[in-house]
Scaffold this motif. Sequence first.
Motif, PDB file in Angstrom:
ATOM      1  N   HIS A  16       0.891  -1.238   0.029  1.00 17.14           N
ATOM      2  CA  HIS A  16      -0.041  -0.045  -0.042  1.00 17.14           C
ATOM      3  C   HIS A  16       0.907   1.261  -0.205  1.00 17.14           C
ATOM      4  O   HIS A  16       1.507   1.786   1.145  1.00 17.14           O
ATOM      5  CB  HIS A  16      -0.759  -0.175   1.170  1.00 17.14           C
ATOM      6  CG  HIS A  16      -1.877   1.097   1.391  1.00 17.14           C
ATOM      7  ND1 HIS A  16      -3.069   0.828   1.621  1.00 17.14           N
ATOM      8  CD2 HIS A  16      -1.779   2.472   0.977  1.00 17.14           C
ATOM      9  CE1 HIS A  16      -3.886   2.213   1.658  1.00 17.14           C
ATOM     10  NE2 HIS A  16      -2.923   3.083   1.090  1.00 17.14           N
ATOM     11  N   HIS A  18       1.619   5.272  -1.859  1.00 21.69           N
ATOM     12  CA  HIS A  18       0.996   6.659  -2.607  1.00 21.69           C
ATOM     13  C   HIS A  18       2.238   7.197  -3.030  1.00 21.69           C
ATOM     14  O   HIS A  18       2.933   7.620  -2.415  1.00 21.69           O
ATOM     15  CB  HIS A  18       0.208   7.677  -1.955  1.00 21.69           C
ATOM     16  CG  HIS A  18      -0.996   7.128  -1.157  1.00 21.69           C
ATOM     17  ND1 HIS A  18      -2.374   7.108  -1.708  1.00 21.69           N
ATOM     18  CD2 HIS A  18      -1.201   6.417   0.098  1.00 21.69           C
ATOM     19  CE1 HIS A  18      -3.340   6.626  -0.935  1.00 21.69           C
ATOM     20  NE2 HIS A  18      -2.586   5.882   0.208  1.00 21.69           N
ATOM     21  N   ASP A 250       1.366   2.570   3.649  1.00 20.10           N
ATOM     22  CA  ASP A 250       0.682   3.910   3.285  1.00 20.10           C
ATOM     23  C   ASP A 250       1.206   4.980   3.558  1.00 20.10           C
ATOM     24  O   ASP A 250       0.730   6.180   3.779  1.00 20.10           O
ATOM     25  CB  ASP A 250      -0.532   3.928   4.507  1.00 20.10           C
ATOM     26  CG  ASP A 250      -1.750   4.746   4.010  1.00 20.10           C
ATOM     27  OD1 ASP A 250      -1.834   5.069   2.698  1.00 20.10           O
ATOM     28  OD2 ASP A 250      -2.625   5.267   4.843  1.00 20.10           O
TER      29      ASP A 250
HETATM   30 ZN    ZN Z   1      -3.467   5.082   1.670  1.00 18.90          ZN
END
Ligand code: ZN
Length: 358
Positions: A16, A18, A250
């Motif tokens: 995960h 970005h 994340d």
């Molecule tokens: Zn995320």
Amino acid sequence: MTRVTELTIRRPDDWHAHLRDGAMLRAVAEWTARDFGRAIVMPNVVPPVTTVAAADDYRRRVLDALPAGSAFEPLMTLYLTESTTPEEIDRAASSGFVKAVKLFPAGATTNSENGVRDIERVMPVLERMAVAGMVLSVHGEVADPGVDVFDREAAFIDLVLDPLRRRLPELRIVLEHVTSAYGVGYVLSAGRNLAASITPHHLVLTRSHILSGGLHPHYYCLPVAKGPEDRRAVRRAAVSGDPRFFFGSDSAPHLDAAKERATGSAGIFNAPTALACVAQVFEEEGRLDKLETFVALSGPAFYNLLASSSRITLRRREQPVAIPDRIMTADGPVTVFDPGFPLHWRVEVPDGQDEKTF
Ligand code: ZN
Ligand code: DOR
């Protein structure tokens, strides 16, 4: 007992991340590619990645942003909207590079405006995904402003996730960045088709880190860090070796200017410190023996991929390792996640290659 100071494991992946686009992508890509062999690249860029064609273009931009010679493999995702078609799922399943479809409840988080308001409207797509074996990755929070921000994960589980799993038990789902004892308990109570990713910051932070001794915008993310009992449950799940819990950083960079303002953006940029931080937590828990399972084995198994065939060596340094406080992008600085304790673990760099210094 002698202390473990060296650990050779399969190369970890980040399930995960970005990576953003443009100047931000060019600044952050190398940090994820440094420690991880692959990453699930989230699609909430602007405009969102809603088609396989757009995911292919984005994938090329990610590859272009990597340092020369990098073997990093971006695994792409589609952003689920109420206009996504079942045919797009077929294309995704046969593309070879789209590995998941991301469900953002509309309004729940950064760039989620095009997400899903009414789950009923995406049921035909989810049914096709279940047939195709495509993973649904979910931001597990309701967006209802009437629900307390600390209860939004639990409310999502009760109101959306559990009913969905009952209707489509074959659908394989990742409850991303699980943050609560309730969420961990729910995953434990479910079968093999539900897993959860866990971030480094939710292994470390509680809400007090954000709100005590001044307001700490660089510890603010969504889902927001919860209380000590929740952190305990998330830690226990991570070090348990249960294959339903695996690493997803994340890592979510925002310019400092966007974080340090009246309505600061949600997201923590942790790519430079994520692996060292997780290793430190596993050491603290006396479970370094489960680190490889968490960062390198359980993720690929859930996604029906092979674990990496290459290995890395993590070495524990006597002195804390140097970590940059912030990195620079063409648009300004981005602060790096500081867990608040010294980091001692570092991936050994092969002979002849320069170690990054700051
Ligand atoms: Zn995320
Ligand atoms: O804190 C977060 N930041 N949570 C998310 O779900 C999205 C992410 C981002 O894209 O900035």
